[in-house]
Design a protein around this motif. Sequence first.
Motif, PDB file in Angstrom:
ATOM      1  N   TYR A 140       0.851  -1.180   0.000  1.00 55.67           N
ATOM      2  CA  TYR A 140       0.000   0.000   0.000  1.00 55.67           C
ATOM      3  C   TYR A 140       0.892   1.237   0.000  1.00 55.67           C
ATOM      4  CZ  TYR A 140      -4.502  -2.280   0.639  1.00 55.67           C
ATOM      5  OH  TYR A 140      -5.655  -3.015   0.437  1.00 55.67           O
ATOM      6  N   LEU A 141       0.803   2.041  -1.064  1.00 53.19           N
ATOM      7  CA  LEU A 141       1.572   3.272  -1.150  1.00 53.19           C
ATOM      8  C   LEU A 141       0.924   4.387  -0.348  1.00 53.19           C
ATOM      9  CD1 LEU A 141       2.386   3.179  -4.980  1.00 53.19           C
ATOM     10  CD2 LEU A 141       3.727   2.254  -3.080  1.00 53.19           C
ATOM     11  N   SER A 142      -0.376   4.296  -0.197  1.00 51.88           N
ATOM     12  CA  SER A 142      -1.157   5.225   0.625  1.00 51.88           C
ATOM     13  C   SER A 142      -2.449   4.513   1.002  1.00 51.88           C
ATOM     14  CB  SER A 142      -1.444   6.525  -0.145  1.00 51.88           C
ATOM     15  OG  SER A 142      -2.271   6.278  -1.263  1.00 51.88           O
ATOM     16  N   GLU A 143      -3.368   5.233   1.598  1.00 48.86           N
ATOM     17  CA  GLU A 143      -4.617   4.597   2.001  1.00 48.86           C
ATOM     18  C   GLU A 143      -5.433   4.123   0.804  1.00 48.86           C
ATOM     19  OE1 GLU A 143      -6.847   7.151   4.498  1.00 48.86           O
ATOM     20  OE2 GLU A 143      -5.426   7.073   6.169  1.00 48.86           O
ATOM     21  N   ASP A 144      -5.278   4.785  -0.312  1.00 54.53           N
ATOM     22  CA  ASP A 144      -6.119   4.441  -1.465  1.00 54.53           C
ATOM     23  C   ASP A 144      -5.331   4.073  -2.725  1.00 54.53           C
ATOM     24  OD1 ASP A 144      -5.085   6.906  -1.924  1.00 54.53           O
ATOM     25  OD2 ASP A 144      -6.988   7.895  -2.385  1.00 54.53           O
ATOM     26  N   ARG A 145      -4.017   3.824  -2.608  1.00 52.31           N
ATOM     27  CA  ARG A 145      -3.222   3.415  -3.773  1.00 52.31           C
ATOM     28  C   ARG A 145      -2.394   2.193  -3.428  1.00 52.31           C
ATOM     29  NH1 ARG A 145       0.591   6.692  -6.938  1.00 52.31           N
ATOM     30  NH2 ARG A 145       1.442   7.255  -4.903  1.00 52.31           N
ATOM     31  N   VAL A 146      -2.405   1.221  -4.347  1.00 51.09           N
ATOM     32  CA  VAL A 146      -1.732  -0.054  -4.102  1.00 51.09           C
ATOM     33  C   VAL A 146      -0.781  -0.367  -5.262  1.00 51.09           C
ATOM     34  CG1 VAL A 146      -2.065  -2.534  -3.710  1.00 51.09           C
ATOM     35  CG2 VAL A 146      -3.743  -0.890  -2.865  1.00 51.09           C
ATOM     36  N   GLU A 147       0.378  -0.899  -4.912  1.00 52.49           N
ATOM     37  CA  GLU A 147       1.335  -1.367  -5.918  1.00 52.49           C
ATOM     38  C   GLU A 147       1.310  -2.892  -5.938  1.00 52.49           C
ATOM     39  OE1 GLU A 147       5.612   0.155  -6.533  1.00 52.49           O
ATOM     40  OE2 GLU A 147       5.897  -1.796  -5.562  1.00 52.49           O
ATOM     41  N   LEU A 148       1.004  -3.455  -7.117  1.00 57.63           N
ATOM     42  CA  LEU A 148       0.995  -4.904  -7.310  1.00 57.63           C
ATOM     43  C   LEU A 148       2.174  -5.292  -8.183  1.00 57.63           C
ATOM     44  CD1 LEU A 148      -2.792  -5.351  -8.143  1.00 57.63           C
ATOM     45  CD2 LEU A 148      -1.696  -5.790  -5.942  1.00 57.63           C
ATOM     46  N   ARG A 149       2.852  -6.383  -7.825  1.00 61.13           N
ATOM     47  CA  ARG A 149       4.002  -6.850  -8.597  1.00 61.13           C
ATOM     48  C   ARG A 149       3.737  -8.276  -9.076  1.00 61.13           C
ATOM     49  NH1 ARG A 149       5.837  -4.245  -4.228  1.00 61.13           N
ATOM     50  NH2 ARG A 149       6.252  -6.175  -3.081  1.00 61.13           N
ATOM     51  N   TYR A 150       3.850  -8.458 -10.381  1.00 60.62           N
ATOM     52  CA  TYR A 150       3.588  -9.752 -10.998  1.00 60.62           C
ATOM     53  C   TYR A 150       4.704 -10.119 -11.966  1.00 60.62           C
ATOM     54  CZ  TYR A 150      -1.238 -10.424  -9.415  1.00 60.62           C
ATOM     55  OH  TYR A 150      -2.363 -10.654  -8.663  1.00 60.62           O
ATOM     56  N   LYS A 151       4.923 -11.415 -12.117  1.00 65.64           N
ATOM     57  CA  LYS A 151       5.769 -11.944 -13.183  1.00 65.64           C
ATOM     58  C   LYS A 151       4.847 -12.604 -14.192  1.00 65.64           C
ATOM     59  CE  LYS A 151       9.877 -14.732 -14.129  1.00 65.64           C
ATOM     60  NZ  LYS A 151      10.924 -15.633 -13.556  1.00 65.64           N
ATOM     61  N   MET A 152       4.929 -12.166 -15.455  1.00 70.20           N
ATOM     62  CA  MET A 152       3.980 -12.625 -16.453  1.00 70.20           C
ATOM     63  C   MET A 152       4.672 -12.909 -17.776  1.00 70.20           C
ATOM     64  SD  MET A 152       1.021  -9.769 -15.752  1.00 70.20           S
ATOM     65  CE  MET A 152      -0.073 -10.505 -16.957  1.00 70.20           C
ATOM     66  N   PRO A 153       4.092 -13.805 -18.591  1.00 68.04           N
ATOM     67  CA  PRO A 153       4.609 -14.003 -19.947  1.00 68.04           C
ATOM     68  C   PRO A 153       4.439 -12.724 -20.764  1.00 68.04           C
ATOM     69  CG  PRO A 153       3.176 -15.826 -19.305  1.00 68.04           C
ATOM     70  CD  PRO A 153       2.994 -14.750 -18.283  1.00 68.04           C
ATOM     71  N   MET A 154       5.471 -12.332 -21.465  1.00 66.22           N
ATOM     72  CA  MET A 154       5.385 -11.104 -22.252  1.00 66.22           C
ATOM     73  C   MET A 154       4.322 -11.213 -23.339  1.00 66.22           C
ATOM     74  SD  MET A 154       8.407  -8.983 -24.142  1.00 66.22           S
ATOM     75  CE  MET A 154       8.083  -7.300 -24.699  1.00 66.22           C
ATOM     76  N   GLY A 155       4.145 -12.420 -23.882  1.00 69.00           N
ATOM     77  CA  GLY A 155       3.149 -12.614 -24.915  1.00 69.00           C
ATOM     78  C   GLY A 155       1.730 -12.334 -24.448  1.00 69.00           C
ATOM     79  N   GLU A 156       1.505 -12.353 -23.129  1.00 63.23           N
ATOM     80  CA  GLU A 156       0.168 -12.121 -22.586  1.00 63.23           C
ATOM     81  C   GLU A 156      -0.158 -10.638 -22.425  1.00 63.23           C
ATOM     82  OE1 GLU A 156      -2.158 -14.198 -22.068  1.00 63.23           O
ATOM     83  OE2 GLU A 156      -1.279 -16.181 -21.874  1.00 63.23           O
ATOM     84  N   ILE A 157       0.869  -9.782 -22.432  1.00 65.48           N
ATOM     85  CA  ILE A 157       0.594  -8.375 -22.149  1.00 65.48           C
ATOM     86  C   ILE A 157       0.759  -7.467 -23.366  1.00 65.48           C
ATOM     87  CG2 ILE A 157       1.362  -8.708 -19.777  1.00 65.48           C
ATOM     88  CD1 ILE A 157       3.803  -6.982 -20.489  1.00 65.48           C
ATOM     89  N   ILE A 158       1.302  -7.999 -24.488  1.00 67.58           N
ATOM     90  CA  ILE A 158       1.613  -7.102 -25.600  1.00 67.58           C
ATOM     91  C   ILE A 158       0.424  -6.812 -26.504  1.00 67.58           C
ATOM     92  CG2 ILE A 158       4.011  -7.840 -25.654  1.00 67.58           C
ATOM     93  CD1 ILE A 158       3.304  -9.463 -28.177  1.00 67.58           C
ATOM     94  N   PHE A 159      -0.671  -7.535 -26.333  1.00 68.32           N
ATOM     95  CA  PHE A 159      -1.790  -7.340 -27.260  1.00 68.32           C
ATOM     96  C   PHE A 159      -2.875  -6.439 -26.679  1.00 68.32           C
ATOM     97  CE2 PHE A 159      -5.699  -9.021 -29.441  1.00 68.32           C
ATOM     98  CZ  PHE A 159      -5.457  -8.346 -30.638  1.00 68.32           C
ATOM     99  N   ASP A 160      -3.581  -6.903 -25.665  1.00 71.14           N
ATOM    100  CA  ASP A 160      -4.718  -6.128 -25.156  1.00 71.14           C
ATOM    101  C   ASP A 160      -4.703  -5.954 -23.646  1.00 71.14           C
ATOM    102  OD1 ASP A 160      -5.219  -8.703 -24.380  1.00 71.14           O
ATOM    103  OD2 ASP A 160      -7.242  -8.819 -25.203  1.00 71.14           O
ATOM    104  N   PHE A 161      -3.602  -6.336 -22.987  1.00 70.61           N
ATOM    105  CA  PHE A 161      -3.579  -6.307 -21.523  1.00 70.61           C
ATOM    106  C   PHE A 161      -3.787  -4.895 -20.982  1.00 70.61           C
ATOM    107  CE2 PHE A 161      -1.307  -5.820 -17.479  1.00 70.61           C
ATOM    108  CZ  PHE A 161      -1.959  -6.776 -16.719  1.00 70.61           C
ATOM    109  N   PHE A 162      -3.084  -3.915 -21.541  1.00 68.81           N
ATOM    110  CA  PHE A 162      -3.184  -2.560 -21.007  1.00 68.81           C
ATOM    111  C   PHE A 162      -4.584  -1.989 -21.199  1.00 68.81           C
ATOM    112  CE2 PHE A 162      -2.156   2.097 -21.058  1.00 68.81           C
ATOM    113  CZ  PHE A 162      -1.768   2.166 -19.734  1.00 68.81           C
ATOM    114  N   ASP A 163      -5.199  -2.270 -22.350  1.00 68.94           N
ATOM    115  CA  ASP A 163      -6.570  -1.804 -22.577  1.00 68.94           C
ATOM    116  C   ASP A 163      -7.537  -2.421 -21.573  1.00 68.94           C
ATOM    117  OD1 ASP A 163      -5.782  -0.232 -24.693  1.00 68.94           O
ATOM    118  OD2 ASP A 163      -6.227  -1.748 -26.204  1.00 68.94           O
ATOM    119  N   LEU A 164      -7.377  -3.730 -21.320  1.00 66.65           N
ATOM    120  CA  LEU A 164      -8.240  -4.395 -20.343  1.00 66.65           C
ATOM    121  C   LEU A 164      -8.006  -3.844 -18.941  1.00 66.65           C
ATOM    122  CD1 LEU A 164      -7.923  -8.099 -21.601  1.00 66.65           C
ATOM    123  CD2 LEU A 164      -9.923  -6.594 -21.828  1.00 66.65           C
TER     124      LEU A 164
END
Length: 219
Positions: free
Chosen positions: A152-176
């Motif tokens: 938790y960076l503050s009361e209402d902001r959170v930092e999440l850390r993940y390890k993911m296949p690059m092929g899963e994020i290059i197409f539509d991940f950011f839009d989703l």
Amino acid sequence: MDALPGYADPTPMVYSGLFPMSQEDYPDLRDALEKLQLNDASLTFEPETSVALGFGFRGGFLGLLHMEITRMRLEREFDLDLISTAPNVVYRVVSEDGTEKRVSNPADWPDGKPREIWEPMVKCTIIVPSEFIGGTMELCQQKRGEMGGMDYLSEDRVELRYKMPMGEIIFDFFDLLKSRTKGYASLNYEEAGEQNADLVKVDILLQGEVVDTFSAPTR
């Protein structure tokens, strides 16, 4: 005193096919890519032929932003109408006989059942409002992400850390991700090696014929 290491060519992380809307523009596309390469050493390209789209080029880019900027420059500065294929990453495919092949175009996937398939991985840092934690974690799990931590960076902001296949994020991940967080999420990622993955090549048929540009590796 040890000498400083020499210059090394940048390694493309994302590949995409670039095809002119009209085949008459193929020479103009080639000339435009050559001109861009003069001041962008990280841009790579090679000729590519598609049954569905004709003659074009397979471009190699440092990431999604680099790919988008290159396409925008081709269209705006050189007045080209382009078709670009879905971005792909580089897979390392090991055949049963031990032969290893690096595949950046799914159409070049080796025949037969491979012994091993290695896919590139990234470490993602996602910052979201706390009210969207559940939806963000669900999305990351759907994209085969492994959680590495949460703060938790503050009361209402959170930092999440993940390890993911690059092929899963290059197409539509950011839009989703933006959709699930009403546009409030931020995403940063960096290269994190590779992992052995259980993937197969999926072909899309159009009137019974394989459309090579639509082929893609999937789980």
